[in-house]
Write a protein that holds these residues in place. Structure first.
Motif, mmCIF file in Angstrom:
data_model
loop_
_atom_site.group_PDB
_atom_site.id
_atom_site.type_symbol
_atom_site.label_atom_id
_atom_site.label_comp_id
_atom_site.label_asym_id
_atom_site.label_seq_id
_atom_site.Cartn_x
_atom_site.Cartn_y
_atom_site.Cartn_z
ATOM 1 N N THR A 74 0.900 -0.995 0.035
ATOM 2 C CA THR A 74 -0.159 -0.246 -0.068
ATOM 3 C C THR A 74 0.911 1.199 0.148
ATOM 4 O O THR A 74 2.349 1.147 0.271
ATOM 5 N N HIS A 75 0.366 2.405 -0.349
ATOM 6 C CA HIS A 75 1.021 3.550 0.025
ATOM 7 C C HIS A 75 0.367 4.861 0.385
ATOM 8 O O HIS A 75 -0.922 4.761 0.733
ATOM 9 N N ASN A 76 0.983 5.862 0.627
ATOM 10 C CA ASN A 76 0.644 7.148 1.174
ATOM 11 C C ASN A 76 -0.163 7.941 0.053
ATOM 12 O O ASN A 76 0.648 8.516 -0.797
ATOM 13 N N PRO A 77 -1.485 8.114 -0.170
ATOM 14 C CA PRO A 77 -2.001 8.906 -1.182
ATOM 15 C C PRO A 77 -1.393 10.159 -1.345
ATOM 16 O O PRO A 77 -1.421 10.680 -2.528
ATOM 17 N N GLN A 78 -1.103 10.708 -0.312
ATOM 18 C CA GLN A 78 -0.405 12.095 -0.447
ATOM 19 C C GLN A 78 0.796 12.003 -0.715
ATOM 20 O O GLN A 78 1.507 13.337 -1.235
ATOM 21 N N LYS A 79 1.726 11.006 -0.540
ATOM 22 C CA LYS A 79 3.022 10.911 -1.187
ATOM 23 C C LYS A 79 3.066 9.523 -2.103
ATOM 24 O O LYS A 79 3.572 8.323 -1.678
ATOM 25 N N PRO A 80 2.283 9.504 -3.207
ATOM 26 C CA PRO A 80 2.308 8.327 -4.100
ATOM 27 C C PRO A 80 3.582 7.840 -4.583
ATOM 28 O O PRO A 80 4.554 8.483 -4.809
ATOM 29 N N LEU A 81 3.625 6.501 -4.524
ATOM 30 C CA LEU A 81 4.982 5.726 -4.956
ATOM 31 C C LEU A 81 5.265 5.929 -6.172
ATOM 32 O O LEU A 81 4.106 5.708 -7.227
ATOM 33 N N VAL A 82 6.342 6.130 -6.677
ATOM 34 C CA VAL A 82 6.658 6.350 -8.023
ATOM 35 C C VAL A 82 7.787 5.034 -7.898
ATOM 36 O O VAL A 82 8.824 4.954 -7.328
ATOM 37 N N LEU A 83 7.553 4.177 -9.133
ATOM 38 C CA LEU A 83 8.292 2.750 -8.995
ATOM 39 C C LEU A 83 8.516 2.024 -10.149
ATOM 40 O O LEU A 83 7.653 2.588 -11.155
ATOM 41 N N THR A 84 9.505 1.523 -10.483
ATOM 42 C CA THR A 84 9.853 0.377 -11.392
ATOM 43 C C THR A 84 9.681 -1.097 -10.888
ATOM 44 O O THR A 84 10.154 -1.349 -9.986
ATOM 45 N N TYR A 85 8.961 -1.859 -11.704
ATOM 46 C CA TYR A 85 9.048 -3.217 -11.770
ATOM 47 C C TYR A 85 9.422 -4.026 -13.028
ATOM 48 O O TYR A 85 8.865 -3.560 -13.916
ATOM 49 N N ILE A 86 10.198 -4.926 -12.775
ATOM 50 C CA ILE A 86 10.393 -5.862 -13.907
ATOM 51 C C ILE A 86 10.228 -7.540 -13.517
ATOM 52 O O ILE A 86 10.890 -7.967 -12.546
ATOM 53 N N HIS A 87 9.270 -7.944 -14.239
ATOM 54 C CA HIS A 87 9.118 -9.104 -14.020
ATOM 55 C C HIS A 87 9.730 -10.325 -15.043
ATOM 56 O O HIS A 87 10.095 -9.886 -16.104
ATOM 57 N N PHE A 88 10.564 -11.148 -14.377
ATOM 58 C CA PHE A 88 11.372 -12.167 -15.195
ATOM 59 C C PHE A 88 11.712 -13.568 -14.498
ATOM 60 O O PHE A 88 10.932 -13.709 -13.458
ATOM 61 N N ASP A 89 12.248 -14.274 -15.773
ATOM 62 C CA ASP A 89 12.412 -15.732 -15.044
ATOM 63 C C ASP A 89 13.794 -15.988 -15.287
ATOM 64 O O ASP A 89 14.474 -15.286 -16.364
ATOM 65 N N VAL A 90 14.331 -16.958 -14.658
ATOM 66 C CA VAL A 90 15.811 -17.596 -15.271
ATOM 67 C C VAL A 90 15.710 -19.076 -15.685
ATOM 68 O O VAL A 90 15.098 -19.887 -14.976
ATOM 69 N N SER A 91 16.292 -19.333 -16.791
ATOM 70 C CA SER A 91 15.929 -20.653 -17.346
ATOM 71 C C SER A 91 17.002 -21.736 -16.706
ATOM 72 O O SER A 91 16.927 -22.838 -16.881
ATOM 73 N N GLU A 92 18.059 -21.099 -16.225
ATOM 74 C CA GLU A 92 19.154 -21.859 -15.666
ATOM 75 C C GLU A 92 19.023 -22.041 -14.147
ATOM 76 O O GLU A 92 18.174 -21.497 -13.638
ATOM 77 N N ASN A 93 19.686 -23.089 -13.687
ATOM 78 C CA ASN A 93 19.573 -23.383 -12.162
ATOM 79 C C ASN A 93 20.430 -21.865 -11.454
ATOM 80 O O ASN A 93 21.487 -21.712 -11.935
ATOM 81 N N VAL A 94 19.791 -21.389 -10.480
ATOM 82 C CA VAL A 94 20.267 -20.387 -9.958
ATOM 83 C C VAL A 94 20.985 -20.605 -8.677
ATOM 84 O O VAL A 94 20.418 -21.201 -7.585
ATOM 85 N N GLY A 95 22.081 -20.424 -8.484
ATOM 86 C CA GLY A 95 22.897 -20.559 -7.286
ATOM 87 C C GLY A 95 22.999 -19.382 -6.521
ATOM 88 O O GLY A 95 22.693 -19.590 -4.990
ATOM 89 N N ILE A 96 23.587 -18.335 -6.809
ATOM 90 C CA ILE A 96 23.746 -17.092 -6.039
ATOM 91 C C ILE A 96 22.701 -16.178 -6.240
ATOM 92 O O ILE A 96 22.724 -15.599 -7.190
ATOM 93 N N VAL A 97 21.705 -15.766 -5.279
ATOM 94 C CA VAL A 97 20.710 -14.626 -5.611
ATOM 95 C C VAL A 97 20.843 -13.596 -4.553
ATOM 96 O O VAL A 97 21.089 -13.974 -3.575
ATOM 97 N N PRO A 98 20.712 -12.397 -4.975
ATOM 98 C CA PRO A 98 20.416 -11.087 -4.375
ATOM 99 C C PRO A 98 19.605 -11.532 -3.149
ATOM 100 O O PRO A 98 18.683 -12.102 -3.266
#
Length: 261
Positions: A74-98
């Protein structure tokens, strides 16, 4: 994700940089996320819940949601969120993840990459997907580097780093000049003592050793590829004594200049 090839990043159509509407909210889904979602806050304030844990968010808040996560926001309507979202997947086996969440202190480079990613898909850009995969890999490396090395230095420190690297590059571009530490320090707008300390810390070598190493590296190149003899190379690089040049060359390379040529 460190060892995953960029081509293994599978880009999903959900991506944007948006100003959230006053009544915006991200409701918790019945099913967990099936893929990854990079979620970054440019400005505004609000709250994100990740697997039931609340996080207060503002500029610099960055999440990497992962398969199996439950999310809501949720967000504060008086201070609306400005955001970037990137949806993705990885086809390899993932070892080290942030890590799932962090508050970025130095945001310029990260925001530049995010903006570039989104702009690629605003128009039909040639090889957009290939470049986007590379950028997404860079974003993951940025986050992993922060996880392993600590927060990226603040802007003031970055300016110092840039100044030292600029001087190091200047030395490498001008190996034949008898550089004085005082002049190099002035170029970086630092005192000679502080400049020398930070140069060794950031470059890994004293100023004097770096100048010699750079000069010898250039001498090797000239001897091997420019058709110049030892005397000509020594003269071109500011050596007044050819015997001193030969001794220094052998000290750093293990061979005499004549052996290289």
């Amino acid at each position: 994700m460190l060892h995953c090839a960029p081509t293994s990043f599978q880009l999903k159509p959900a991506l944007a940089k948006i100003v959230c509407e006053p009544g915006w909210k991200w409701q918790k889904r019945e099913k967990p996320l099936a893929n990854y979602d990079l979620f970054y806050v440019w400005s505004g304030s609000g709250e994100v819940k990740l697997n039931g844990v609340p996080f207060s968010v503002s500029k610099g808040s960055c999440f990497l949601f992962k398969p199996g996560d439950y999310t809501s926001a949720t967000h504060n309507p008086q201070k609306p969120l400005v955001l970037t979202y990137i949806h993705f997947d990885v086809s390899e086996n993932v070892g080290i993840v942030p890590q799932s969440y962090r508050m970025l202190q130095e945001t310029v480079d990260f925001e530049h990459l995010l903006s570039r990613y989104v702009r690629l898909f605003l128009v039909k850009t040639f090889a957009a997907e290939e470049e986007a995969q590379l950028i997404l890999k860079q974003l993951m490396i940025y986050l992993l580097r922060e996880d392993l090395e600590g927060p990226v230095e603040r802007k003031v420190s970055n300016q110092l780093t840039e100044a030292i690297h600029e001087v190091a590059n200047y030395i490498r571009q001008n190996p034949g000049i008898a550089h004085r530490v005082e002049d190099l320090a002035q170029r970086a707008q630092l005192s000679p003592r502080y400049f020398s300390i930070k140069f060794k810390e950031l470059i890994g070598s004293s100023v004097q050793n770096y100048m010699i190493r750079t000069r010898i590296d250039r001498a090797q190149h000239l001897l091997m590829h420019a058709g110049m003899n030892v005397t000509e190379v020594a003269d071109a690089l500011g050596y007044r004594d050819i015997f001193f040049f030969s001794r220094q060359f052998k000290q750093y390379t293990g061979k005499s200049p004549s052996e290289i040529r």
